[in-house]
Design a protein around this motif. Structure first.
Motif, PDB file in Angstrom:
ATOM      1  N   GLN A 147       0.811  -1.223   0.000  1.00 58.00           N
ATOM      2  CA  GLN A 147       0.000   0.000   0.000  1.00 58.00           C
ATOM      3  C   GLN A 147       0.840   1.267   0.000  1.00 58.00           C
ATOM      4  O   GLN A 147       0.293   2.367   0.048  1.00 58.00           O
ATOM      5  N   ALA A 148       2.157   1.101  -0.011  1.00 60.98           N
ATOM      6  CA  ALA A 148       2.997   2.255   0.311  1.00 60.98           C
ATOM      7  C   ALA A 148       3.571   2.980  -0.898  1.00 60.98           C
ATOM      8  O   ALA A 148       3.984   2.360  -1.881  1.00 60.98           O
ATOM      9  N   SER A 149       3.611   4.313  -0.792  1.00 64.26           N
ATOM     10  CA  SER A 149       4.483   5.115  -1.643  1.00 64.26           C
ATOM     11  C   SER A 149       5.882   5.012  -1.033  1.00 64.26           C
ATOM     12  O   SER A 149       6.024   4.673   0.142  1.00 64.26           O
ATOM     13  N   VAL A 150       6.885   5.323  -1.838  1.00 62.42           N
ATOM     14  CA  VAL A 150       8.253   5.146  -1.338  1.00 62.42           C
ATOM     15  C   VAL A 150       9.083   6.412  -1.534  1.00 62.42           C
ATOM     16  O   VAL A 150       9.080   7.012  -2.616  1.00 62.42           O
ATOM     17  N   VAL A 151       9.765   6.794  -0.454  1.00 56.31           N
ATOM     18  CA  VAL A 151      10.840   7.787  -0.553  1.00 56.31           C
ATOM     19  C   VAL A 151      12.125   7.001  -0.351  1.00 56.31           C
ATOM     20  O   VAL A 151      12.253   6.274   0.630  1.00 56.31           O
ATOM     21  N   HIS A 152      13.048   7.078  -1.294  1.00 59.32           N
ATOM     22  CA  HIS A 152      14.287   6.306  -1.175  1.00 59.32           C
ATOM     23  C   HIS A 152      15.485   7.247  -1.165  1.00 59.32           C
ATOM     24  O   HIS A 152      15.703   8.005  -2.115  1.00 59.32           O
ATOM     25  N   ILE A 153      16.239   7.182  -0.073  1.00 60.91           N
ATOM     26  CA  ILE A 153      17.455   7.996   0.050  1.00 60.91           C
ATOM     27  C   ILE A 153      18.646   7.050   0.094  1.00 60.91           C
ATOM     28  O   ILE A 153      18.722   6.177   0.962  1.00 60.91           O
ATOM     29  N   ASP A 154      19.570   7.188  -0.845  1.00 60.63           N
ATOM     30  CA  ASP A 154      20.768   6.349  -0.834  1.00 60.63           C
ATOM     31  C   ASP A 154      21.887   7.063  -1.579  1.00 60.63           C
ATOM     32  O   ASP A 154      21.640   7.828  -2.508  1.00 60.63           O
ATOM     33  N   ILE A 155      23.118   6.778  -1.166  1.00 63.22           N
ATOM     34  CA  ILE A 155      24.274   7.430  -1.777  1.00 63.22           C
ATOM     35  C   ILE A 155      24.576   6.847  -3.169  1.00 63.22           C
ATOM     36  O   ILE A 155      25.231   7.475  -3.987  1.00 63.22           O
ATOM     37  N   ASP A 156      24.092   5.638  -3.427  1.00 64.59           N
ATOM     38  CA  ASP A 156      24.425   4.955  -4.679  1.00 64.59           C
ATOM     39  C   ASP A 156      23.305   5.163  -5.712  1.00 64.59           C
ATOM     40  O   ASP A 156      22.210   4.616  -5.559  1.00 64.59           O
ATOM     41  N   VAL A 210       9.695   9.371  -4.676  1.00 64.19           N
ATOM     42  CA  VAL A 210      10.770  10.365  -4.603  1.00 64.19           C
ATOM     43  C   VAL A 210      12.082   9.630  -4.344  1.00 64.19           C
ATOM     44  O   VAL A 210      12.216   8.937  -3.336  1.00 64.19           O
ATOM     45  N   GLY A 211      13.027   9.751  -5.267  1.00 64.72           N
ATOM     46  CA  GLY A 211      14.347   9.129  -5.102  1.00 64.72           C
ATOM     47  C   GLY A 211      15.384  10.220  -4.883  1.00 64.72           C
ATOM     48  O   GLY A 211      15.410  11.199  -5.625  1.00 64.72           O
ATOM     49  N   ILE A 212      16.200  10.045  -3.853  1.00 63.55           N
ATOM     50  CA  ILE A 212      17.188  11.086  -3.534  1.00 63.55           C
ATOM     51  C   ILE A 212      18.566  10.433  -3.414  1.00 63.55           C
ATOM     52  O   ILE A 212      18.812   9.661  -2.495  1.00 63.55           O
ATOM     53  N   THR A 213      19.435  10.733  -4.371  1.00 61.92           N
ATOM     54  CA  THR A 213      20.796  10.218  -4.301  1.00 61.92           C
ATOM     55  C   THR A 213      21.602  11.170  -3.437  1.00 61.92           C
ATOM     56  O   THR A 213      21.933  12.275  -3.857  1.00 61.92           O
ATOM     57  N   ALA A 214      21.868  10.736  -2.203  1.00 63.03           N
ATOM     58  CA  ALA A 214      22.538  11.645  -1.264  1.00 63.03           C
ATOM     59  C   ALA A 214      23.114  10.854  -0.102  1.00 63.03           C
ATOM     60  O   ALA A 214      22.723   9.711   0.150  1.00 63.03           O
ATOM     61  N   ASP A 215      24.038  11.492   0.590  1.00 63.95           N
ATOM     62  CA  ASP A 215      24.518  10.955   1.853  1.00 63.95           C
ATOM     63  C   ASP A 215      23.344  10.967   2.837  1.00 63.95           C
ATOM     64  O   ASP A 215      22.636  11.983   2.961  1.00 63.95           O
ATOM     65  N   ALA A 216      23.132   9.843   3.520  1.00 63.22           N
ATOM     66  CA  ALA A 216      21.943   9.703   4.371  1.00 63.22           C
ATOM     67  C   ALA A 216      21.909  10.774   5.468  1.00 63.22           C
ATOM     68  O   ALA A 216      20.854  11.365   5.731  1.00 63.22           O
ATOM     69  N   ALA A 217      23.042  11.036   6.088  1.00 63.06           N
ATOM     70  CA  ALA A 217      23.066  12.013   7.184  1.00 63.06           C
ATOM     71  C   ALA A 217      22.735  13.405   6.672  1.00 63.06           C
ATOM     72  O   ALA A 217      21.908  14.118   7.257  1.00 63.06           O
TER      73      ALA A 217
END
Ligand code: TPP
Ligand code: MG
Length: 561
Positions: free
Chosen positions: A293-302, A314-321
């Protein structure tokens, strides 16, 4: 003008990188390097007993410090013995620099003694690799190896150096600067604002936190997000400790051996905020039924992880911190009472209760007792099998990055050498290693290294005289036909440990197991504690491989309320 041999260049550049301890094993093709290393006044060499052991010692050091670490091997069999540790580091994103000796350049391709194409062999299991052709080239290759190992998503790099390159003399202007990680990618503020809006509008959001959270130092920000917006958090095996186990919003590990409530809540959530994770199948179960049922926000450096297995809204290529720090002020602080009440209720009705938790001589009880003795600061290493999953289920991790385990490759033999590495890099911390009778035999020779180094490790050996996790699958999915997974002879592990000069205890023969355990922990230095456990005592709940997470067995969980 400076003048140095290739071997001297390597050692000097390692010193300048801040390397202080190097595990490895010498041989014909890397002797010039060893000769130069012998003259270093700052680097200590740790003689391992197998190159795989050296690789996992380096991994233990890298996993607890977060910095690239080095290990050495000679050509041929020395080099091939490094491959499992490299592949393991690749899958778990551990920064390593493996330096192998190679036969002299002129003999490459002649089937020379101890010649293998380790460059070719390591290609698919490293982040990058080099075959060095001149001493001068080392001035760029060594800093580059460190830069690549530590940049973005960390990983292993192999540097193969022919013997003549080690002895060749180079003249050069000055030492190059040490290799440092590349700058982090710029934050996409627009994407972060869209992520914040999704979070604000969600009724049942969940955090899904992985190894990337601990690696980037994002645990504090993750906890602040969880608390500020009432978002419960599930963790991968690699992410355990991102939220303290005792935190009311902590759901522990998700996936194959999760608490039932955790997988049920994932099923119910309407937004998944995935941070530093890769949607591994042990976590997601059948992918197309994961968080349906979920939308996804994905944060990862790779960037390679974005859209690899699940398409995020929403995909975010970034350092998690960095990303979480920037996301925090954009998210509305609010209570989600309906959702957190549901979470609290399910945790109560479908939580994970370790069987026989009070018995220090039982499979789960020893994990909990050892945790109390080791304290919150301890580093915990595991091998691979039932004992590993029990540790993940029951150990009350309260700090990020304190579980060192072979998550991606699942390598038996990881635990003991990784624990030695952790103890060498952080002699100030207690180190506990939960191992199995099958796994420990895969790198048992490193008991010698542990004793020689006086490594402060407590090895807790859960001895079921079987390849327990394999047996469990045969029991459940192969009609109970146990084949090739039970040992006919039973080694005397305490005698073996003593044979290596290590203190050893047996919780089945001691008078009072709790006291024996306390005694073992009280004294500094390495020791082994054997705990006999039953082979037919499975690890539950369990999601069958390939099934959806809701199909977990071994618990009343599927009677979802
Ligand atoms: C190098 C390697 N070979 C084979 C396997 C497959 N495997 C996974 S768990 C397991 C059994 C591990 O036995 P043990 O260490 O005694 O742990 P237990 O499950 O009994 O606690 C095996 C053989 C593996 N993970 N790694
Ligand atoms: Mg076993």
């Amino acid at each position: 003008m400076k003048r140095a041999s290739g071997a001297e260049i390597v050692v000097r550049l390692l010193e300048r990188q801040g390397i202080r301890t190097i595990p490895g094993i010498p041989g014909g093709a890397n002797l010039p390097l060893y000769d130069a290393l012998a003259r270093s006044t700052v680097i200590r060499h740790v003689l391992a007993r197998h190159e795989q052991g050296a690789g996992f010692i380096a991994q233990g050091m890298a996993r607890v410090t977060g910095r690239p670490q080095v290990f050495l091997a000679t050509s041929g069999p020395g080099a091939t013995n490094t491959l499992t540790a490299l592949a393991d580091a690749r899958l778990d994103s551990v920064p390593l620099v493996c330096i192998t000796g190679q036969v002299p350049s002129a003999m490459i391709g002649t089937d020379a003694f101890q010649e293998v194409d380790i460059y070719g062999m390591s290609l698919p299991v490293t982040k990058h690799n080099f075959l060095v052709r001149s001493a001068r080239e080392l001035l760029t290759v060594i800093p580059a190896a460190f830069r690549i190992a530590a940049s973005g998503r960390p990983g292993p790099v192999l540097v193969d150096i022919p013997k003549d390159v080690q002895t060749q003399v180079a003249h050069f202007e000055d030492w190059p600067a040490p290799g440092r990680p590349d700058p982090l990618p710029a934050l996409d503020m627009d994407a972060l604002r869209r992520a914040a809006a999704l979070i604000d509008n969600a009724r049942r959001p969940l955090l899904y936190l992985g190894g990337g959270v601990a690696r980037s130092g994002a645990a504090q920000a993750a906890q602040a997000l969880a608390e500020g917006a009432d978002i419960p958090a599930a963790m991968t095996l690699m992410g355990l400790g991102a939220l303290p186990a005792a935190h009311p919003l902590c759901l522990g590990m998700l996936g194959m051996h999760a608490a039932p409530c955790t997988n049920i809540l994932l099923e119910e959530c309407d937004l998944l905020v995935a941070v530093g994770v890769r949607f591994d199948d042990r976590a997601t179960g059948k992918l197309d039924q994961f968080c349906p049922q979920a939308s996804v926000v994905h944060i990862d450096i790779d960037p390679g992880e974005m859209d690899k297995l699940r398409t995020p809204q929403v995909g975010i290529t970034a350092d998690a911190a960095q990303a979480l720090d920037a996301l925090l002020p954009l998210v509305t602080r609010k209570r989600r009472t309906e959702w957190t009440t549901r979470v609290a209720r399910l945790r109560k009705s479908h939580g994970f209760e370790p069987p026989r938790a009070d018995d220090p001589a039982s499979a789960y009880g020893v994990v909990l007792h050892a945790a109390r003795l080791a304290g919150e600061d301890a580093v915990v290493c595991t091998d691979v099998g039932q004992h590993q999953m029990r540790t993940a289920q029951a150990y009350p991790f309260s700090r990020p990055g304190r579980l060192l385990t072979s998550g991606g490759l699942g390598t038996m033999g990881f635990g003991l050498p990784a624990a030695i590495g952790a103890a060498l890099a952080r002699p100030d911390l207690p180190v506990v290693c939960f191992s199995g009778d099958g796994s420990i035999l895969m790198n048992i020779q490193e008991l010698a290294t542990a004793v020689e180094q006086g490594a402060n490790i407590k090895i807790i050996l859960l001895d079921n005289n079987a390849l327990g996790l394999v047996q469990q699958q045969q029991q459940l999915f192969y009609g109970g036909r146990i084949f090739g997974s039970d040992y006919r002879m039973r080694p005397d592990f305490t005698a073996i440990a003593r044979g290596f000069g290590m203190r050893a205890y047996d919780l089945s023969t001691g008078v009072a197991p709790a006291q024996t355990l306390a005694l073992a922990f009280a004294e500094r230095g390495p020791c082994l504690i054997r705990v006999p456990v039953r082979a037919d005592e499975g690890v539950y709940p369990m999601v069958p491989p390939g099934a959806a997470n809701r199909e977990m067995i071994g618990d009343a969980a599927n009677v979802c309320s």
